[in-house]
Structures are given as structure tokens and as C-alpha cells.
Enzyme design. Structure first.
Site, PDB file in Angstrom:
ATOM      1  N   GLU A  10       0.826  -1.210   0.000  1.00 11.61           N
ATOM      2  CA  GLU A  10       0.000   0.000   0.000  1.00 11.61           C
ATOM      3  C   GLU A  10       0.863   1.265   0.000  1.00 11.61           C
ATOM      4  O   GLU A  10       0.382   2.345  -0.323  1.00 11.61           O
ATOM      5  CB  GLU A  10      -0.933   0.011   1.208  1.00 11.61           C
ATOM      6  CG  GLU A  10      -2.082  -0.981   1.122  1.00 11.61           C
ATOM      7  CD  GLU A  10      -3.132  -0.583   0.084  1.00 11.61           C
ATOM      8  OE1 GLU A  10      -3.328   0.619  -0.127  1.00 11.61           O
ATOM      9  OE2 GLU A  10      -3.731  -1.480  -0.524  1.00 11.61           O
TER      10      GLU A  10
ATOM     11  N   LYS B   6       2.023   3.630   7.652  1.00  9.99           N
ATOM     12  CA  LYS B   6       3.077   2.638   7.381  1.00  9.99           C
ATOM     13  C   LYS B   6       4.305   3.314   6.759  1.00  9.99           C
ATOM     14  O   LYS B   6       5.431   2.883   6.980  1.00  9.99           O
ATOM     15  CB  LYS B   6       2.556   1.551   6.441  1.00  9.99           C
ATOM     16  CG  LYS B   6       1.671   0.507   7.116  1.00  9.99           C
ATOM     17  CD  LYS B   6       2.459  -0.474   7.981  1.00  9.99           C
ATOM     18  CE  LYS B   6       1.584  -1.618   8.451  1.00  9.99           C
ATOM     19  NZ  LYS B   6       2.251  -2.489   9.431  1.00  9.99           N
TER      20      LYS B   6
HETATM   21  P1  NAP Z   1      -4.089  -8.594  11.516  1.00  6.46           P
HETATM   22  O1  NAP Z   1      -4.612  -9.983  11.371  1.00  6.46           O
HETATM   23  O2  NAP Z   1      -4.997  -7.426  11.356  1.00  6.46           O
HETATM   24  O3  NAP Z   1      -3.378  -8.471  12.955  1.00  6.46           O
HETATM   25  C1  NAP Z   1      -3.071  -7.222  13.513  1.00  6.46           C
HETATM   26  C2  NAP Z   1      -2.474  -7.456  14.877  1.00  6.46           C
HETATM   27  O4  NAP Z   1      -2.145  -6.182  15.472  1.00  6.46           O
HETATM   28  C3  NAP Z   1      -3.431  -8.162  15.847  1.00  6.46           C
HETATM   29  O5  NAP Z   1      -2.685  -9.075  16.628  1.00  6.46           O
HETATM   30  C4  NAP Z   1      -3.905  -6.997  16.723  1.00  6.46           C
HETATM   31  O6  NAP Z   1      -4.273  -7.395  18.028  1.00  6.46           O
HETATM   32  C5  NAP Z   1      -2.650  -6.155  16.801  1.00  6.46           C
HETATM   33  N1  NAP Z   1      -2.922  -4.773  17.228  1.00  6.46           N
HETATM   34  C6  NAP Z   1      -3.725  -3.881  16.610  1.00  6.46           C
HETATM   35  N2  NAP Z   1      -3.699  -2.714  17.304  1.00  6.46           N
HETATM   36  C7  NAP Z   1      -2.874  -2.892  18.377  1.00  6.46           C
HETATM   37  C8  NAP Z   1      -2.462  -2.087  19.467  1.00  6.46           C
HETATM   38  N3  NAP Z   1      -2.893  -0.825  19.637  1.00  6.46           N
HETATM   39  N4  NAP Z   1      -1.600  -2.588  20.382  1.00  6.46           N
HETATM   40  C9  NAP Z   1      -1.171  -3.867  20.256  1.00  6.46           C
HETATM   41  N5  NAP Z   1      -1.538  -4.702  19.249  1.00  6.46           N
HETATM   42  C10 NAP Z   1      -2.383  -4.207  18.318  1.00  6.46           C
HETATM   43  O7  NAP Z   1      -2.856  -8.346  10.523  1.00  6.46           O
HETATM   44  P2  NAP Z   1      -2.049  -9.425   9.631  1.00  6.46           P
HETATM   45  O8  NAP Z   1      -2.818  -9.688   8.391  1.00  6.46           O
HETATM   46  O9  NAP Z   1      -1.578 -10.526  10.492  1.00  6.46           O
HETATM   47  O10 NAP Z   1      -0.816  -8.519   9.210  1.00  6.46           O
HETATM   48  C11 NAP Z   1       0.305  -8.354  10.077  1.00  6.46           C
HETATM   49  C12 NAP Z   1       0.985  -7.028   9.752  1.00  6.46           C
HETATM   50  O11 NAP Z   1       1.370  -7.031   8.392  1.00  6.46           O
HETATM   51  C13 NAP Z   1       0.093  -5.809   9.947  1.00  6.46           C
HETATM   52  O12 NAP Z   1       0.891  -4.759  10.455  1.00  6.46           O
HETATM   53  C14 NAP Z   1      -0.375  -5.461   8.544  1.00  6.46           C
HETATM   54  O13 NAP Z   1      -0.619  -4.087   8.410  1.00  6.46           O
HETATM   55  C15 NAP Z   1       0.843  -5.891   7.724  1.00  6.46           C
HETATM   56  N6  NAP Z   1       0.524  -6.319   6.356  1.00  6.46           N
HETATM   57  C16 NAP Z   1      -0.398  -7.286   6.134  1.00  6.46           C
HETATM   58  C17 NAP Z   1      -0.670  -7.664   4.837  1.00  6.46           C
HETATM   59  C18 NAP Z   1      -1.677  -8.769   4.543  1.00  6.46           C
HETATM   60  O14 NAP Z   1      -2.022  -8.928   3.366  1.00  6.46           O
HETATM   61  N7  NAP Z   1      -2.098  -9.528   5.525  1.00  6.46           N
HETATM   62  C19 NAP Z   1       0.004  -7.067   3.757  1.00  6.46           C
HETATM   63  C20 NAP Z   1       0.960  -6.110   4.035  1.00  6.46           C
HETATM   64  C21 NAP Z   1       1.233  -5.739   5.330  1.00  6.46           C
HETATM   65  P3  NAP Z   1      -5.800  -7.782  18.430  1.00  6.46           P
HETATM   66  O15 NAP Z   1      -5.928  -9.258  18.128  1.00  6.46           O
HETATM   67  O16 NAP Z   1      -5.860  -7.463  19.886  1.00  6.46           O
HETATM   68  O17 NAP Z   1      -6.709  -6.936  17.584  1.00  6.46           O
END
Ligand code: NAP
Length: 333
Positions: A131, A157
């Protein structure tokens, strides 16, 4: 390598679960940050059998609270930090732009500062995102493609990504970023289109629903499998030199193709069930993302193993199983 300790922020998320599994398999002691409000029952960690005490050590902390982050790093004393936590949903970032900045941008600053001030030789990984490229003028996107975010999530980000580069140069931290394109799995949050489509196909096939309403069906994304992408994170951190890497499959598929393959897998024609609603289009929608992971392939030896059709089948099969178990509560995203 045996004997190492890893700290994962965002351990309850999709990637956190897969990464925990990988690191435990590599002999790591794994610590994870959870929010005090986290509900582990029904989470990905539980589904992967990793929520039992003794497998991972979980600590309460929040990205908005510096003292909790300092205590987290103090208690876990990690060799490697995988920083995956943050508000990661694009549409939500338009609704909660300030919160997204607080967690995803400033939360990264707080964590980096805690690590820097301790002076340990910790390796740091940031989950960056395709993104960052916004609506790119060139395709596929590489590490050299200009970064022009078009939503608050990506803007936050970009701040975090820039900080990692700055801390690497200014303080000599082994700090790296994976510029990850979309990656999915049966543990993807329910608000994401791949999961919505997989679930709807399973529910409609079981007679539990009749229609799926989506936004832009022509949007094209480079979708990979989360299990492959956490392998890339691990390889990035093991590299002798810290750096930034695009992680992608190099192929893009439209939401329409996603629907076609998912519904066909359960014997349905998506055209009978999927409706496009222009009211659901994003304020700014990127028409196509497609990444070139040549640098990761050449320097790290990373390549994706799961192709798009297999990924779609895997996600639909998981939903079919869930529907059969009447376990339609799913996870919490
Ligand atoms: P996800 O499933 O949305 O998980 C986000 C995590 O962040 C959850 O464990 C959430 O905890 C935690 N979190 C959110 N706000 C927080 C806060 N204030 N303090 C502490 N923890 C917090 O994301 P994902 O798909 O696993 O992706 C992991 C990372 O990669 C993210 O940063 C995302 O932006 C990045 N990313 C993902 C993709 C993709 O396609 N999946 C692509 C590019 C980058 P809770 O369970 O408590 O909500």
C-alpha cells in the site's frame, strides 16, 4: 537456530499465528504481545494449538503505551523482534485515521526507541506493505518504485517504514522491512475480501445464504499465501545485512476471478450470487498491485510456494469445514 528468543507484536493476527508456528519449529522461545482486551478463545493462536501456556509467553502491552512496551522488551529480552501489530485495515483507517497513526506510525516509533535505548543487539523486522506504493505508475512494483500512499493506513506505514531506514542508518540497528503484498489464509480477518468470498461461497453452497455484495470487482491484487510470507520475514531477519524487500507472487488477479474460482470450487456460478455495489467502492481505490520479488529471490533465496488457485481452494475448503461444524462465529476481525 536453537536458543534464540523472538518477540512478536501482533501475535494474535493472521501472520502472528503462522510466524509463531514457524519460529517454534526453528527452536525459538517465542514471546508475544497481546492487548489486555485480547480474547484468545477462537483466535488463530488457539486454532493452531499455540495458545497453551508453555508454548508461547504472552505479555500484556499496547502500542499506544510506551511504558508497557518497555516492560515487554525488558521481560522478553528478545534477540529478534517481529513487529506486526497495528491497525491494518484500509477502510477502518479512513474511519479512524488518528488511531491508525497512533498505533501503526507512532507505535513503531515507541517500540524502536525502547529497543534503541536498551542498546542490545536486537534484530528488528517491520511489516511494511505494498500500500506504500499507492496508485503506482509502473508495474510490477520493486524496492525502487516511488512511495505515494493514498490512504491513512499506508501513510502511517510510510512513517514507520521511513523510521526503520532512519534507525538503521543513524544507529546501526539491524532493522529491516518486508514490503509485503496481500497475503491470505483461512485465518485472514473476516472483513477482507478473500475471506468474505470464501465464506460466502461455502455458506451459499450450504443453503445458508443467497447473495454476496461486494465493491469493485475489477480491482486486481497480487495475492499470496501467509505461510509463505512469514517464511520471507524470517529469512529477512536472518540475513547478515539489514535491508528492505518486496515480497510478492508477481501475478495479479481480479476480485471477479477470485469469485469465479471460489464459487466454482463448490459447484456454483458466481454470477448467480455476487452483486457489485458502487456504494462500497473505497474513497480511493487502487486498480492493480503486482510486485517483483526478484531481490528477495536472489539475495535470500525466497520464492512463494502456494499459487492463487490453491490458495483459493484452501480458503474455501476451510470455510466449508467451518460451516459443516456450524462454527460460523469465526475469528474476531
Ligand atoms: P491482523 O490480522 O490485522 O493483525 C493485527 C495485529 O495487530 C493483531 O494481533 C492486533 O491485536 C494487533 N494490534 C492492533 N492494534 C494494536 C495495538 N494498539 N496494540 C497492540 N496490538 C495491536 O494483521 P495481519 O494480516 O496478520 O498482518 C500483520 C501485519 O502485516 C500488519 O501490520 C499489517 O498491516 C501488515 N501487512 C499485512 C498484509 C496482509 O495482506 N495480511 C500485507 C501487508 C502488510 P488484536 O488481536 O488485539 O486486535
Amino acid at each position: 537456530m536453537a536458543g534464540k528468543t523472538a518477540l512478536i507484536t501482533g501475535i494474535t493476527g493472521q501472520d502472528g499465528g503462522y510466524l509463531t508456528e514457524l519460529l517454534l519449529g526453528e527452536g525459538y522461545a517465542v514471546h508475544g504481545m497481546i492487548r489486555p482486551t485480547a480474547v484468545l478463545r477462537g483466535s488463530r493462536l488457539e486454532a493452531l494449538g499455540l495458545a497453551h501456556p508453555g508454548r508461547v509467553v504472552l505479555h500484556n502491552a499496547d502500542l499506544t503505551d510506551t511504558s508497557s512496551l518497555a516492560a515487554l522488551v525488558e521481560k522478553s529480552a528478545p534477540d529478534e523482534v517481529y513487529h506486526l501489530a497495528g491497525q491494518s485495515h484500509i477502510q477502518v483507517s479512513f474511519d479512524l485515521p488518528e488511531y491508525t497513526g497512533e498505533t501503526t506510525a507512532l507505535g513503531t516509533l515507541r517500540l524502536l526507541e525502547v529497543i534503541r535505548r536498551r542498546g542490545d543487539r536486537v534484530r528488528f523486522y517491520l511489516a511494511a506493505t505494498s500500500e506504500l506504493f499507492g496508485e503506482p505508475e509502473m508495474s510490477p512494483q520493486t524496492e525502487a518504485t516511488p512511495l505515494r500512499p493514498v490512504n491513512p493506513y499506508a501513510a502511517a506505514k510510510l512513517y514507520a517504514f521511513s523510521l526503520v531506514g532512519a534507525y538503521r542508518r543513524a544507529y546501526g540497528l539491524h532493522a529491516s522491512c518486508g514490503i509485503l503484498f496481500n497475503h491470505e489464509s483461512p485465518f485472514r480477518g473476516e472483513s477482507y475480501v478473500t475471506r468474505k468470498v470464501a465464506r460466502a461461497a461455502a455458506e451459499i453452497a450450504a443453503g445458508r445464504a443467497t447473495e454476496l455484495v461486494l465493491g469493485n470487482l475489477e480491482a486486481r491484487r497480487d495475492w499470496g499465501y501467509a505461510g509463505d510470507y512469514v517464511q520471507a520475514m524470517y529469512m529477512i531477519v536472518q540475513a547478515d545485512t539489514s535491508d528492505d524487500y518486496v515480497i510478492a507472487t508477481g501475478e495479479s488477479h481480479s476480485v471477479r476471478e477470485l469469485c469465479e474460482q471460489a464459487f466454482a470450487h463448490v459447484g456454483l456460478d458466481y454470477r448467480d450470487h455476487v452483486r457489485q455495489d458502487p456504494g462500497l467502492f473505497r474513497p480511493v481505490d487502487i486498480s492493480e498491485t503486482r510486485g517483483d520479488a526478484r531481490k528477495a529471490r536472489e539475495r535470500l533465496g525466497w520464492a512463494p510456494r502456494v499459487a492463487f488457485p490453491e490458495l483459493v481452494r484452501m480458503m474455501v475448503d476451510a470455510e466449508v469445514e467451518r460451516v459443516a461444524r456450524c462454527d460460523c462465529s469465526g475469528d474476531r476481525d
